[in-house]
Design an enzyme around this catalytic site. Structure first.
Site, mmCIF file in Angstrom:
data_model
loop_
_atom_site.group_PDB
_atom_site.id
_atom_site.type_symbol
_atom_site.label_atom_id
_atom_site.label_comp_id
_atom_site.label_asym_id
_atom_site.label_seq_id
_atom_site.Cartn_x
_atom_site.Cartn_y
_atom_site.Cartn_z
ATOM 1 C CG ASP A 1 -1.844 -1.175 1.292
ATOM 2 O OD1 ASP A 1 -2.335 -1.583 0.225
ATOM 3 O OD2 ASP A 1 -2.072 -1.694 2.399
ATOM 4 C CE LYS B 1 17.962 6.743 -0.014
ATOM 5 N NZ LYS B 1 17.429 6.636 -1.385
ATOM 6 C CG ASP C 1 19.888 3.478 -8.049
ATOM 7 O OD1 ASP C 1 19.439 4.072 -7.041
ATOM 8 O OD2 ASP C 1 20.952 3.795 -8.608
#
Length: 301
Positions: A19, A220, A245
């Site tokens: 979702d 990240k 990626d």
């Protein structure tokens, strides 16, 4: 084991099972200033199916507000509150997590976007785009007076990096054990329109080497970024997927947060990185050639 998506039913299953969709940008939606084929159509498909869309980028050169202008220029629908960058995460970390006293200042190696996010959090900054620090003149330590109120050094991507900035940051960190060493992210490279360039991790590397220690990372794959998103977006981790990626940032970020992960091969990571004798130990749940591959579900309808 990684599931390689290939059929319309493969893609339809992901659309059914998740979702909330978290997207890296460079290498997934675009490369440099060139939009990747099918990205806009797939984002539109997700929105039509009432999916939550969140953009999670390690790019610390732009604020969320200025980063939105790139989405606008490329014709990609995005709202400021859907964009989470490592510059914003660094600012929130300093203001709301460690709660740096308002009397303290932050020395910046970085660009205007990082400065803007820090200032929006009420943080006083030094360095950054200050003309006095953007010089190719030799740095003279005898002329440098350390500001005793500097409580942190934040290092992001800086395309005007020089010896003066590194030397000042080093002095603050060397002579004050309480001064925090923070990196917006540790990406070694990033994909431009014409090929790879050194990333923010390469900018902070001289300081890591000189100090003999690693910074706190707010981009990240660190959990700080996901904490920022959780504070603003209500989502179920079991029904959330991270699309990226890069294995050691995007995919590891998703795994660290208990999310499903989808690797696209339009950026940093290649097939040889996930298959064969030199494959990475970081294994995505799913892989597809490009985000645009999801258009097959509409063709099959």
């Amino acid at each position: 084991m990684t599931a390689v998506l290939s059929t319309a039913s493969d893609y339809e299953a992901l659309l059914r099972d998740y979702d909330t969709w978290l997207f890296d940008c460079d290498g997934v939606l675009w490369r440099g200033d060139h939009l990747l084929d099918g990205a806009v159509e797939v984002l539109d498909l997700l929105r039509r199916r009432n999916k939550k869309v969140v953009f999670v980028t390690n790019n610390a050169t732009k604020s969320r507000r200025s980063y939105k202008s790139k989405f606008d220029d490329l014709g990609v629908e995005a709202h400021v509150d859907e964009i989470y960058g490592s510059a914003y995460a660094a600012a929130v970390y300093i203001s709301s997590v460690i709660k740096l006293p308002k009397t303290k200042k932050v020395y910046v190696i970085g660009m205007a976007g990082l400065e803007e996010e820090l200032q929006n959090e009420g943080i006083t900054i030094l360095g950054g785009t200050d003309p006095a620090d953007n010089t190719l003149e030799s740095f003279n330590l005898a002329d440098f007076v350390r500001d005793p109120d500097v409580g942190a050094v934040v290092c992001g991507l800086d395309t005007k990096i020089n010896y003066t900035k590194l030397s000042k940051a080093f002095q603050y960190l060397l002579h004050n054990q309480d001064c925090l060493f923070i990196a917006t992210n540790e990406d070694s490279t990033y994909p431009s329109s014409h090929g790879l360039l050194p990333g923010a991790g390469s900018i902070s590397a001289p300081l890591r080497c000189a100090l003999g220690k690693n910074p706190i990372c707010t981009g990240k794959p660190a959990s700080t970024m996901l904490d920022c998103i959780k504070a603003k977006v209500n989502f179920d981790p079991k029904r959330t997927i991270m699309v990226g990626d890069r294995l050691n940032t995007d995919i590891l970020f998703g795994q660290n947060g208990g999310l499903a992960t989808l690797l696209v091969l339009t950026g940093i990571t290649k097939v040889t990185d996930i298959q064969g004798p030199n494959a990475s130990p970081i294994v995505p749940d799913f892989v597809t050639e490009a985000l645009g591959d999801f258009r097959v579900v509409e063709k099959a309808a």
